[in-house]
Design a protein around this motif. Structure first.
Motif, PDB file in Angstrom:
ATOM      1  N   GLU A  16       0.812  -1.228   0.000  1.00  0.00           N
ATOM      2  CA  GLU A  16       0.000   0.000   0.000  1.00  0.00           C
ATOM      3  C   GLU A  16       0.838   1.268   0.000  1.00  0.00           C
ATOM      4  OE1 GLU A  16      -2.586  -0.141   3.389  1.00  0.00           O
ATOM      5  OE2 GLU A  16      -3.733  -1.827   2.610  1.00  0.00           O
ATOM      6  N   HIS A  17       2.081   1.174   0.467  1.00  0.00           N
ATOM      7  CA  HIS A  17       2.949   2.338   0.618  1.00  0.00           C
ATOM      8  C   HIS A  17       3.412   2.799  -0.759  1.00  0.00           C
ATOM      9  CE1 HIS A  17       6.929   4.173   1.963  1.00  0.00           C
ATOM     10  NE2 HIS A  17       6.035   4.867   2.624  1.00  0.00           N
ATOM     11  N   ALA A  18       3.024   3.998  -1.139  1.00  0.00           N
ATOM     12  CA  ALA A  18       3.304   4.497  -2.491  1.00  0.00           C
ATOM     13  C   ALA A  18       4.793   4.501  -2.811  1.00  0.00           C
ATOM     14  CB  ALA A  18       2.715   5.897  -2.665  1.00  0.00           C
ATOM     15  N   GLU A  19       5.622   4.923  -1.857  1.00  0.00           N
ATOM     16  CA  GLU A  19       7.058   4.979  -2.101  1.00  0.00           C
ATOM     17  C   GLU A  19       7.659   3.579  -2.257  1.00  0.00           C
ATOM     18  OE1 GLU A  19       5.485   6.699   0.269  1.00  0.00           O
ATOM     19  OE2 GLU A  19       5.968   8.805   0.002  1.00  0.00           O
ATOM     20  N   THR A  20       7.165   2.626  -1.462  1.00  0.00           N
ATOM     21  CA  THR A  20       7.634   1.247  -1.594  1.00  0.00           C
ATOM     22  C   THR A  20       7.279   0.709  -2.970  1.00  0.00           C
ATOM     23  OG1 THR A  20       7.498   0.798   0.778  1.00  0.00           O
ATOM     24  CG2 THR A  20       7.404  -1.112  -0.685  1.00  0.00           C
ATOM     25  N   LYS A  21       6.060   0.970  -3.396  1.00  0.00           N
ATOM     26  CA  LYS A  21       5.633   0.476  -4.712  1.00  0.00           C
ATOM     27  C   LYS A  21       6.432   1.137  -5.834  1.00  0.00           C
ATOM     28  CE  LYS A  21       1.328  -0.874  -5.175  1.00  0.00           C
ATOM     29  NZ  LYS A  21      -0.109  -1.095  -5.140  1.00  0.00           N
TER      30      LYS A  21
END
Length: 183
Positions: free
Chosen positions: A156-161
């Motif tokens: 869910e974490h935008a930066e991780t994705k």
């Protein structure tokens, strides 16, 4: 009474701490704003995976006879060192454990190069090192791509994705280049 109080306090602390962690040592999802357990697990597993890539890539500067292998290894060290810093920062922000890469425990994690393979590389030089390093690194990178694809579908974490997407693209390109160098 005085002896019972410290034991009771110790038991209470252990009970509270046990309730605040998961089997992976990650903080509960409630303390990971914008992230879920898939994001935490990805960073916890990718940090030691990248650290091992860096370890194996560093061997190339001392042992390789190929300028291609040395240059590829240098790119891996630069990119993955920066990614380790980023993911370690996220884990710290999320109050999640940063798993150690050093030691033997990391070698048992899926996608890791075995102790025997690392030892073999450490005993090789020149063309023999290159012949062993290239397919080993390609496979290691493939495992990293698989890990990144997993978090792309469940995180869910935008930066991780965003980082996972970069890993998929960059490591797939590196795998293609390395594969082209194989005999």
């Amino acid at each position: 009474m005085r002896r019972r109080l410290p034991m009771a306090l110790f038991a209470l602390v252990v009970w509270v701490l046990a309730g605040c962690s998961t089997a992976t040592g990650a903080a509960p999802a409630a303390s990971t704003p914008g992230a879920n357990q898939a994001d935490v697990t990805f960073s916890q597993q990718m940090v030691p995976h990248h650290q091992q890539s860096i370890q194996v890539a560093n061997l190339a500067s001392e042992r390789s006879a190929s300028e291609y292998v040395k240059a590829t290894a240098a790119k891996i060290v630069k990119a993955e060192s920066a990614e380790v810093q980023t993911m370690t920062g996220w884990l710290q922000t999320w109050n999640a454990a940063v798993l150690p890469a050093a030691g033997h425990a990391g070698h048992a994690m899926p996608g890791m190069i075995t102790e025997g393979q690392v030892a073999s590389l450490q005993n090789l030089t020149g063309a023999e090192f290159d012949k062993t390093w290239l397919p080993l690194m390609a496979e290691h990178l493939r495992n990293g791509v698989a890990m990144a694809k997993t978090v792309l579908s469940s995180g869910e974490h935008a930066e991780t994705k965003a980082l996972a997407q970069e890993i998929v693209e960059n490591q797939t390109a590196a795998i293609d280049e390395i594969t082209a160098q194989l005999p």
